[in-house]
Write a protein that holds these residues in place. Structure first.
Motif, PDB file in Angstrom:
ATOM      1  N   SER A   1      -1.833   1.739  -1.752  1.00 37.36           N
ATOM      2  CA  SER A   1      -1.340   2.448  -2.929  1.00 37.36           C
ATOM      3  C   SER A   1       0.131   2.773  -2.707  1.00 37.36           C
ATOM      4  O   SER A   1       0.649   2.626  -1.598  1.00 37.36           O
ATOM      5  N   ARG A   2       0.791   3.205  -3.768  1.00 35.41           N
ATOM      6  CA  ARG A   2       2.202   3.552  -3.640  1.00 35.41           C
ATOM      7  C   ARG A   2       2.553   4.695  -4.573  1.00 35.41           C
ATOM      8  O   ARG A   2       1.932   4.885  -5.613  1.00 35.41           O
ATOM      9  N   ASP A   3       3.594   5.407  -4.167  1.00 37.89           N
ATOM     10  CA  ASP A   3       4.177   6.459  -4.985  1.00 37.89           C
ATOM     11  C   ASP A   3       5.624   6.076  -5.214  1.00 37.89           C
ATOM     12  O   ASP A   3       6.454   6.214  -4.308  1.00 37.89           O
ATOM     13  N   ASN A   4       5.926   5.548  -6.376  1.00 37.80           N
ATOM     14  CA  ASN A   4       7.271   5.040  -6.639  1.00 37.80           C
ATOM     15  C   ASN A   4       8.314   6.152  -6.632  1.00 37.80           C
ATOM     16  O   ASN A   4       9.464   5.925  -6.253  1.00 37.80           O
TER      17      ASN A   4
ATOM     18  N   SER B   1       1.560  -1.681  -9.333  1.00 39.25           N
ATOM     19  CA  SER B   1       0.341  -1.356  -8.603  1.00 39.25           C
ATOM     20  C   SER B   1      -0.758  -2.403  -8.666  1.00 39.25           C
ATOM     21  O   SER B   1      -1.931  -2.072  -8.466  1.00 39.25           O
TER      22      SER B   1
ATOM     23  N   SER C   1       1.243   5.744   6.287  1.00 39.73           N
ATOM     24  CA  SER C   1       2.274   5.935   5.280  1.00 39.73           C
ATOM     25  C   SER C   1       3.528   5.189   5.705  1.00 39.73           C
ATOM     26  O   SER C   1       3.791   5.027   6.894  1.00 39.73           O
TER      27      SER C   1
ATOM     28  N   TYR D   1       1.143   3.508   0.973  1.00 33.77           N
ATOM     29  CA  TYR D   1       0.082   4.038   1.821  1.00 33.77           C
ATOM     30  C   TYR D   1      -0.959   2.946   2.096  1.00 33.77           C
ATOM     31  O   TYR D   1      -1.132   2.017   1.310  1.00 33.77           O
TER      32      TYR D   1
ATOM     33  N   LYS E   1       8.430   8.548  -4.644  1.00 30.07           N
ATOM     34  CA  LYS E   1       8.725   8.862  -3.246  1.00 30.07           C
ATOM     35  C   LYS E   1       9.096   7.623  -2.438  1.00 30.07           C
ATOM     36  O   LYS E   1       9.343   7.721  -1.233  1.00 30.07           O
TER      37      LYS E   1
END
Length: 120
Positions: free
Chosen positions: A68-71, A53, A21, A77, A73
């Motif tokens: 992958s990503r969590d925008n 993405s 992460s 990853y 946050k």
């Protein structure tokens, strides 16, 4: 000031999995990437992901790693499966706002790195 904090590295047996992460502070970036550097070798591209993405992979990890990503946050990853001895390296995340790239020189901001060691 941009801060990138990686986590999730460690020691794993060949064939195993790890998830890295990288949390970015300060603001959101269009493109986020992972690079790695093995002892005595140059830093090399692993994977990159755009804001929307779209993903890009080095041939050596394609089919085994997933970025992958969590925008919400500001976090990217790297899920690493079927790890091989040659995946042993320090893994760095990097961010930039110009066109997505596999070149080290195109990324200005870097994390401190996290060690991944794959044993036989």
């Amino acid at each position: 000031q941009v801060q990138l904090v990686e986590s999730g590295g460690g020691l794993v047996q060949a064939g195993g999995s790890l998830r890295l992460s990288c949390a970015a502070s300060g603001r959101t970036f269009r493109n986020m990437g992972w690079f790695r550097q093995a002892p005595g070798k140059e830093r090399e591209f692993v994977a990159a992901i755009t804001w929307s993405s779209s993903t890009y992979y080095a041939n050596s990890v394609k089919g085994r790693f997933t970025i992958s990503r969590d925008n919400a946050k500001n976090t990217v990853y790297l899920q690493m499966n079927s790890l091989k001895l040659e995946d042993t390296a320090v893994y760095y995340c990097a961010v930039q706002d110009t066109g997505v790239s596999d070149l080290v020189s195109q990324y200005r901001d870097w994390g401190q790195g996290t060690q991944v060691t794959v044993s036989s």
